[in-house]
Design a protein around this motif. Structure first.
Motif, PDB file in Angstrom:
ATOM      1  N   LEU A   1      -5.703  -7.246  -5.232  1.00 31.32           N
ATOM      2  CA  LEU A   1      -6.779  -6.426  -5.765  1.00 31.32           C
ATOM      3  C   LEU A   1      -6.263  -5.658  -6.970  1.00 31.32           C
ATOM      4  CD1 LEU A   1      -7.973  -5.025  -2.316  1.00 31.32           C
ATOM      5  CD2 LEU A   1      -9.116  -6.785  -3.674  1.00 31.32           C
ATOM      6  N   VAL A   2      -6.983  -5.720  -8.082  1.00 31.85           N
ATOM      7  CA  VAL A   2      -6.537  -5.055  -9.302  1.00 31.85           C
ATOM      8  C   VAL A   2      -7.708  -4.338  -9.968  1.00 31.85           C
ATOM      9  CG1 VAL A   2      -4.739  -6.785  -9.710  1.00 31.85           C
ATOM     10  CG2 VAL A   2      -6.970  -7.040 -10.821  1.00 31.85           C
ATOM     11  N   ASP A   3      -7.351  -3.405 -10.843  1.00 31.96           N
ATOM     12  CA  ASP A   3      -8.305  -2.774 -11.757  1.00 31.96           C
ATOM     13  C   ASP A   3      -8.019  -3.375 -13.124  1.00 31.96           C
ATOM     14  OD1 ASP A   3      -9.969  -1.175 -13.232  1.00 31.96           O
ATOM     15  OD2 ASP A   3      -8.907   0.700 -12.831  1.00 31.96           O
ATOM     16  N   LEU A   4      -8.811  -4.364 -13.530  1.00 31.95           N
ATOM     17  CA  LEU A   4      -8.560  -5.101 -14.765  1.00 31.95           C
ATOM     18  C   LEU A   4      -9.077  -4.320 -15.966  1.00 31.95           C
ATOM     19  CD1 LEU A   4      -7.422  -7.858 -15.759  1.00 31.95           C
ATOM     20  CD2 LEU A   4      -9.777  -8.712 -15.709  1.00 31.95           C
ATOM     21  N   GLN A   5      -8.172  -4.016 -16.904  1.00 34.99           N
ATOM     22  CA  GLN A   5      -8.539  -3.269 -18.106  1.00 34.99           C
ATOM     23  C   GLN A   5      -9.095  -4.197 -19.184  1.00 34.99           C
ATOM     24  OE1 GLN A   5      -8.043   0.206 -17.850  1.00 34.99           O
ATOM     25  NE2 GLN A   5      -7.555  -0.456 -15.765  1.00 34.99           N
ATOM     26  N   ASN A   6      -8.445  -5.331 -19.365  1.00 33.63           N
ATOM     27  CA  ASN A   6      -8.862  -6.359 -20.323  1.00 33.63           C
ATOM     28  C   ASN A   6      -8.129  -7.638 -19.946  1.00 33.63           C
ATOM     29  OD1 ASN A   6      -6.185  -6.230 -21.676  1.00 33.63           O
ATOM     30  ND2 ASN A   6      -6.925  -4.249 -22.401  1.00 33.63           N
ATOM     31  N   LYS A   7      -8.157  -8.642 -20.784  1.00 35.37           N
ATOM     32  CA  LYS A   7      -7.536  -9.920 -20.432  1.00 35.37           C
ATOM     33  C   LYS A   7      -6.020  -9.882 -20.441  1.00 35.37           C
ATOM     34  CE  LYS A   7     -11.268 -13.121 -21.547  1.00 35.37           C
ATOM     35  NZ  LYS A   7     -11.662 -14.357 -22.262  1.00 35.37           N
TER      36      LYS A   7
ATOM     37  N   ARG B   1      -2.792  -5.614  -1.916  1.00 41.05           N
ATOM     38  CA  ARG B   1      -3.020  -6.987  -1.479  1.00 41.05           C
ATOM     39  C   ARG B   1      -4.181  -7.018  -0.500  1.00 41.05           C
ATOM     40  NH1 ARG B   1       2.359  -5.982  -1.978  1.00 41.05           N
ATOM     41  NH2 ARG B   1       3.584  -7.464  -3.196  1.00 41.05           N
ATOM     42  N   SER B   2      -5.061  -7.981  -0.657  1.00 47.96           N
ATOM     43  CA  SER B   2      -6.231  -8.039   0.217  1.00 47.96           C
ATOM     44  C   SER B   2      -5.838  -8.281   1.670  1.00 47.96           C
ATOM     45  CB  SER B   2      -7.208  -9.119  -0.252  1.00 47.96           C
ATOM     46  OG  SER B   2      -6.582 -10.388  -0.259  1.00 47.96           O
ATOM     47  N   SER B   3      -4.682  -8.934   1.891  1.00 43.08           N
ATOM     48  CA  SER B   3      -4.218  -9.135   3.270  1.00 43.08           C
ATOM     49  C   SER B   3      -3.712  -7.833   3.879  1.00 43.08           C
ATOM     50  CB  SER B   3      -3.116 -10.199   3.304  1.00 43.08           C
ATOM     51  OG  SER B   3      -2.056  -9.856   2.437  1.00 43.08           O
ATOM     52  N   PHE B   4      -3.494  -6.819   3.041  1.00 48.16           N
ATOM     53  CA  PHE B   4      -3.072  -5.505   3.508  1.00 48.16           C
ATOM     54  C   PHE B   4      -4.241  -4.532   3.470  1.00 48.16           C
ATOM     55  CE2 PHE B   4       1.581  -6.270   1.987  1.00 48.16           C
ATOM     56  CZ  PHE B   4       1.746  -7.205   3.001  1.00 48.16           C
TER      57      PHE B   4
ATOM     58  N   ILE C   1      -9.732   0.046   4.170  1.00 51.86           N
ATOM     59  CA  ILE C   1      -8.609   0.910   3.799  1.00 51.86           C
ATOM     60  C   ILE C   1      -7.496   0.033   3.251  1.00 51.86           C
ATOM     61  CG2 ILE C   1      -6.923   2.601   4.632  1.00 51.86           C
ATOM     62  CD1 ILE C   1      -8.859   3.071   7.031  1.00 51.86           C
ATOM     63  N   VAL C   2      -7.088   0.274   2.002  1.00 49.07           N
ATOM     64  CA  VAL C   2      -5.993  -0.474   1.380  1.00 49.07           C
ATOM     65  C   VAL C   2      -4.679   0.168   1.812  1.00 49.07           C
ATOM     66  CG1 VAL C   2      -4.984  -1.268  -0.784  1.00 49.07           C
ATOM     67  CG2 VAL C   2      -7.473  -1.047  -0.584  1.00 49.07           C
TER      68      VAL C   2
ATOM     69  N   ARG D   1      -9.086   7.931   7.482  1.00 50.04           N
ATOM     70  CA  ARG D   1      -7.819   7.380   6.982  1.00 50.04           C
ATOM     71  C   ARG D   1      -6.629   7.782   7.846  1.00 50.04           C
ATOM     72  NH1 ARG D   1      -7.261   8.467   0.682  1.00 50.04           N
ATOM     73  NH2 ARG D   1      -6.206   6.438   0.641  1.00 50.04           N
ATOM     74  N   VAL D   2      -6.876   8.567   8.881  1.00 48.97           N
ATOM     75  CA  VAL D   2      -5.791   8.951   9.781  1.00 48.97           C
ATOM     76  C   VAL D   2      -5.486   7.784  10.716  1.00 48.97           C
ATOM     77  CG1 VAL D   2      -5.078  10.522  11.628  1.00 48.97           C
ATOM     78  CG2 VAL D   2      -6.448  11.383   9.717  1.00 48.97           C
ATOM     79  N   PRO D   3      -4.226   7.361  10.821  1.00 51.67           N
ATOM     80  CA  PRO D   3      -3.886   6.263  11.745  1.00 51.67           C
ATOM     81  C   PRO D   3      -4.311   6.591  13.174  1.00 51.67           C
ATOM     82  CG  PRO D   3      -2.063   6.696  10.255  1.00 51.67           C
ATOM     83  CD  PRO D   3      -3.060   7.791  10.036  1.00 51.67           C
TER      84      PRO D   3
END
Length: 358
Positions: A239-245, A253-256, A265-266, A323-325
Motif C-alpha cells: 500500500l502506497v501514497d503515490l505522489q506521481n509516476k 503491506r496489505s498482508s499486514f 488496521i495497517v 487500535r488497542v491490541p
C-alpha cells in the motif's frame, strides 16, 4: 574486482581468476559470493529465493539485463565516490548478491564477512571501505554502540533495505548522520526487481524511482512497477501514497492489515505509532499480528519479549480504542529471516505451539 580474503588480495576479472581461489577455505558467506560470481561468469541462471516475510518463499530467476541495469542505476544514485564495498549481509539473498555484483561490474574492492548484528567487529578503526549494505536492525544496533558507530562513520554511503523505519527511529538516524558526512539511503524493492527500484535519503519523505521505472497503483492503492525496456511488470501487495509516476510514500503491506469488525488496521503504521508512545528509552522488542476471532473476524495481538502490565495500560490510555491490541503475548524470542526481517508468522506459530503444549 579486488577481493580481500584474509590477508590476501585477489584480482577477479574472469573465471580463471576465480578458480585460483580455494573455495573450501572461505567462510560460508564468501562461498556464496564465490558461487554467485561463478554462475555469473559462466552465464548460468541467477535464481534467488524470496525472504518469505510476507508469505511462502518462492524462487525467482533474475535476468542478466536486469542486473546490469540495476547496478548502473544504483551506482548513479549513490554517487561516484565508491571504490570499496563491505558485504555483511547474506549473499544468498538478493541484497547481498547485488552488492557483490555491483563490486564486480564496477571493478571495486570488496570484502565479504559472515552476517551478524555487529559486522564492524571485522573492521579496523582506520578501515577504508566506502559502501555498506545493512538491514535497519543492524544499522540501529551499530549506531548505539560507540566503537562500532565510529567505524561506521568512516563509510561514504550506507544502503538500508528490508524493513520500514518508524519516524522515531528515523529521527535517531538523522541525528547520528548529522555528526558524519555519510549519505544513508533507504531502498524500496523486492527480489523480483533485483533488489530495489527506488531510493530515498533518510529525512526525505518519499521514495524516488530510478530512470526507466514507471509507477502506478491499482484500485486498492497497491503499487505497480513497470520497466518497459526490460519487459518487467510487477504487481505488488504494498500500500502506497503515490505522489506521481516517480515518487511515493510507503504505507504498509496489505498482508499486514488486520480487518477487525470492519476496521482495517495497517500493522506497520500502528507499530510506528506505538514506538513513538514507548519512546527511545524503552527497549521492548515487539511486533503486531492477527488471529481469528469469532466476534471481530480478526483481532489485533501484541507479541513482545518483555511484556508487562504497565505497557498494556499505557497503550490503552494513548491509543484509540479500536487500535488497542486485544491480546498481549510474551514470547521467548522474535524470529528473524536471514535478511534481518521480523518473521511474524513463524514467531506467532511457535508461540501458539508452545501455548498449546503447556
Amino acid at each position: 574486482m579486488i577481493w580481500n580474503i584474509g590477508n590476501r588480495k585477489h584480482e577477479v576479472k574472469g573465471l580463471d581468476d576465480l578458480l585460483v581461489i580455494n573455495r573450501s577455505s572461505l567462510n560460508s558467506n564468501e562461498q556464496e559470493a564465490w558461487d554467485l560470481l561463478s554462475r555469473w561468469l559462466e552465464g548460468q541462471p541467477l535464481i534467488f529465493t524470496t525472504s518469505g516475510s510476507t508469505g511462502d518463499s518462492t524462487e525467482v530467476e533474475i535476468s542478466r539485463e536486469l542486473v546490469v541495469w540495476s547496478v548502473g542505476q544504483t551506482s548513479k544514485a549513490i554517487g561516484p565516490q565508491i571504490f570499496k564495498a563491505f558485504v555483511s549481509i547474506p549473499v544468498q539473498k538478493i541484497g547481498g548478491a547485488m552488492l557483490v555484483l555491483r563490486a564486480f561490474l564496477n571493478n571495486w574492492g570488496i570484502q565479504v564477512v559472515e552476517p551478524s548484528s555487529d559486522p564492524m567487529e571485522h573492521l579496523a578503526d582506520d578501515h577504508s571501505f566506502d559502501l555498506i549494505s545493512l538491514v535497519p536492525y543492524q544499522f540501529f544496533t551499530l549506531i548505539k554502540n560507540g566503537p562500532s558507530s565510529q567505524k561506521l562513520k568512516k563509510f561514504n554511503s550506507i544502503l538500508l533495505g528490508g524493513e520500514p523505519i518508524s519516524s522515531l527511529k528515523e529521527q535517531q538516524a538523522i541525528e547520528w548522520i548529522g555528526t558524519t558526512s555519510i549519505k544513508v539511503f533507504h531502498s524500496y524493492g523486492m527480489t523480483e526487481c533485483a533488489s530495489h527500484i527506488a531510493l530515498r535519503e533518510l529525512g526525505a519523505p518519499n521514495y524516488r524511482a530510478f530512470e526507466d521505472v514507471s509507477l502506478g497503483i491499482d484500485n486498492a492503492n497497491h503499487l505497480t512497477i513497470d520497466i518497459p525496456h526490460l519487459s518487467v511488470h510487477i504487481q505488488t501487495a504494498d500500500l502506497v501514497d503515490l505522489q506521481n509516476k516517480k515518487e511515493f510514500r510507503f504505507v504498509g503491506r496489505s498482508s499486514f492489515v488486520v480487518n477487525s469488525a470492519g476496521v482495517k488496521i495497517v500493522l506497520e503504521e500502528l507499530e510506528h505509532k506505538i514506538e513513538e508512545i514507548l519512546g527511545v528509552d524503552v527497549k521492548t522488542e515487539f511486533f503486531l499480528w492477527k488471529e481469528e476471532d469469532e466476534t471481530l473476524g480478526e483481532r489485533l495481538v501484541f507479541l513482545s519479549v518483555s511484556n508487562s502490565e504497565e505497557l498494556e495500560i499505557l497503550l490503552n490510555k494513548r491509543l484509540e480504542r479500536y487500535r488497542v491490541p486485544k491480546r498481549f503475548y510474551l514470547v521467548e524470542k522474535i524470529i528473524r529471516t536471514s535478511s534481518g526481517k521480523i518473521d511474524r508468522k513463524s514467531t506467532y506459530e511457535r508461540f501458539n505451539q508452545n501455548r498449546r503444549s503447556t
